[in-house]
Design an enzyme around this catalytic site. Structure first.
Site, PDB file in Angstrom:
ATOM      1  CG  ASP A  73      12.315   2.614  13.869  1.00 22.86           C
ATOM      2  OD1 ASP A  73      11.720   2.861  13.818  1.00 22.86           O
ATOM      3  OD2 ASP A  73      12.667   1.645  15.189  1.00 22.86           O
ATOM      4  CB  THR A 104      -0.251  -6.051   1.164  1.00 19.48           C
ATOM      5  OG1 THR A 104      -0.561  -6.101   2.431  1.00 19.48           O
ATOM      6  CG2 THR A 104      -0.425  -4.838   0.947  1.00 19.48           C
ATOM      7  CE  LYS A 123      -3.201  -1.083  11.517  1.00 20.27           C
ATOM      8  NZ  LYS A 123      -2.075   0.225  10.236  1.00 20.27           N
ATOM      9  CG  ASP A 150       9.999   0.398   3.623  1.00 18.34           C
ATOM     10  OD1 ASP A 150       8.945   0.216   3.349  1.00 18.34           O
ATOM     11  OD2 ASP A 150      10.980  -0.822   4.299  1.00 18.34           O
ATOM     12  CG  LEU A 197      -2.437  -0.707   1.546  1.00 13.43           C
ATOM     13  CD1 LEU A 197      -2.422  -0.737   2.562  1.00 13.43           C
ATOM     14  CD2 LEU A 197      -3.566  -0.532   0.350  1.00 13.43           C
ATOM     15  CG  ASN A 206       1.473   2.314   4.401  1.00 12.12           C
ATOM     16  OD1 ASN A 206       0.237   0.997   4.312  1.00 12.12           O
ATOM     17  ND2 ASN A 206       2.600   1.802   3.993  1.00 12.12           N
ATOM     18  CE1 TYR A 265      -2.690  -4.443  11.610  1.00 15.60           C
ATOM     19  CE2 TYR A 265      -4.116  -5.853  11.558  1.00 15.60           C
ATOM     20  CZ  TYR A 265      -3.284  -5.361  10.826  1.00 15.60           C
ATOM     21  OH  TYR A 265      -3.585  -4.332   8.814  1.00 15.60           O
TER      22      TYR A 265
END
Length: 319
Positions: free
Chosen positions: A91, A223, A193, A38, A19, A118, A189
């Protein structure tokens, strides 16, 4: 082409693949200058295919090259298409990394207009098998990795507003259906989120006075993190396109990151394929007020009566 983001500077975290890569390319196609962040780690946050085995992620940053660096590859894609971009390998779940990310945009392009949070990875386990380290790592990268870039970007925009240069700034956070409904085997997770949704709502309320809009998406796309989930979902024959391609999510993200989204803040959008849904979150449902203290028996009877009139909640993913 509309060139909706002409002249804007956009930071995208976790933009080396999936994404994030799709978002970075889409913003560049609309005229934005992009900072591609990244770390180049594996699916679980440890050094993977894009980092030497056994080498700490931080050390890989000193050995970045096009062949082994997903951020640099995306930068090269953008430049090959005539756009402008730079790579950043910090990071973002550390204050120093998040601060250097904002500084990279300001030092290179002299401004920052949009932040897309993201970055993330998975360490899935059923709850009773989930190690504390796996809980901490996932909450850190997703929730802290949203908070710190947001904090440093917002500090810059607040200073701009106080200096009389109120920006048309945008933040797009990345939540998930797992954060809205829960997901079996993903308690870490899902919790992170869900926390991102809360962070989005508070940031939207606090930062509006400085010209900053904050929204979140809950995307569904194929992904590295979801390839097993969507392995059998390919081109939709009735639609004529790959419904699970990450590129389907990016147009909404670009619009939310552009000036054209003026007035839209504190919202969560679910997006998948060709579908966009405004998520309405927690709202007061059936209620009862005795105007006095309930007994436990009365409270239970009343709760059951109210539940009988309430909407059935969405099913937890995987349940």
């Amino acid at each position: 082409m509309s060139r909706m983001c002409e002249g804007r500077v956009v930071v995208v975290t976790g933009a080396g693949r999936g994404l994030g890569r799709a978002h970075a390319l889409a913003f560049a196609a609309e005229g934005a200058k992009v900072v591609v962040n990244d770390l180049g780690v594996g699916l679980d946050g440890t050094p993977g295919a894009d980092a030497p085995a056994g080498q700490p992620a931080a050390e890989t940053l000193a050995r970045r090259d096009l062949a082994g660096d997903p951020a640099l590859r995306v930068v090269e894609e953008i430049r090959a298409a005539g756009g402008e971009a730079i790579a950043h390998g910090g990071d973002v779940a550390t204050s120093a990394g998040a601060a250097s990310l904002v500084a990279a945009a300001l030092d290179t392009y002299g401004r920052l207009d949009t932040l897309v949070n993201n970055a993330g990875f998975l360490r899935d386990r059923m709850l009773v098998n989930l190690d504390e380290d796996d809980w901490d790592a996932v909450v850190r990268v997703h929730l802290k990795g949203h908070f710190l870039p947001l904090k440093h970007a917002a500090a810059h925009w607040r200073a701009e507003a106080k200096a009389g240069r109120t920006p048309a700034a945008r933040i797009v956070n990345t939540s998930s259906g797992a954060g809205l409904l829960g997901s079996v085997g993903q308690s870490n997770y899902s919790a992170a989120k869900a926390g991102i949704v809360g962070l989005t709502l508070v940031a939207a309320a606090e930062l509006a006075r400085y010209g900053v809009q904050v929204n979140a998406i809950a995307p569904a796309a194929r992904t590295r993190m979801t390839e097993r989930t969507f392995a059998d979902t390919m081109t939709a024959p009735d639609l004529g396109f790959d419904a699970m391609a990450p590129e389907n999510v990016s147009p909404l993200v670009v619009w939310l990151g552009a000036e054209q989204s003026a007035g839209v803040t504190g919202r969560v959008f679910e997006t998948e394929g060709g579908r966009i849904t405004v998520m309405e979150g927690w709202r007061a449902g059936p209620t009862a007020d005795k105007a006095a203290r309930w007994t436990p028996e009365e409270a239970g009877e009343t709760a059951l009566e109210l539940l009988g009139r309430a909407e059935v909640p969405g099913r937890v993913y995987g349940a």
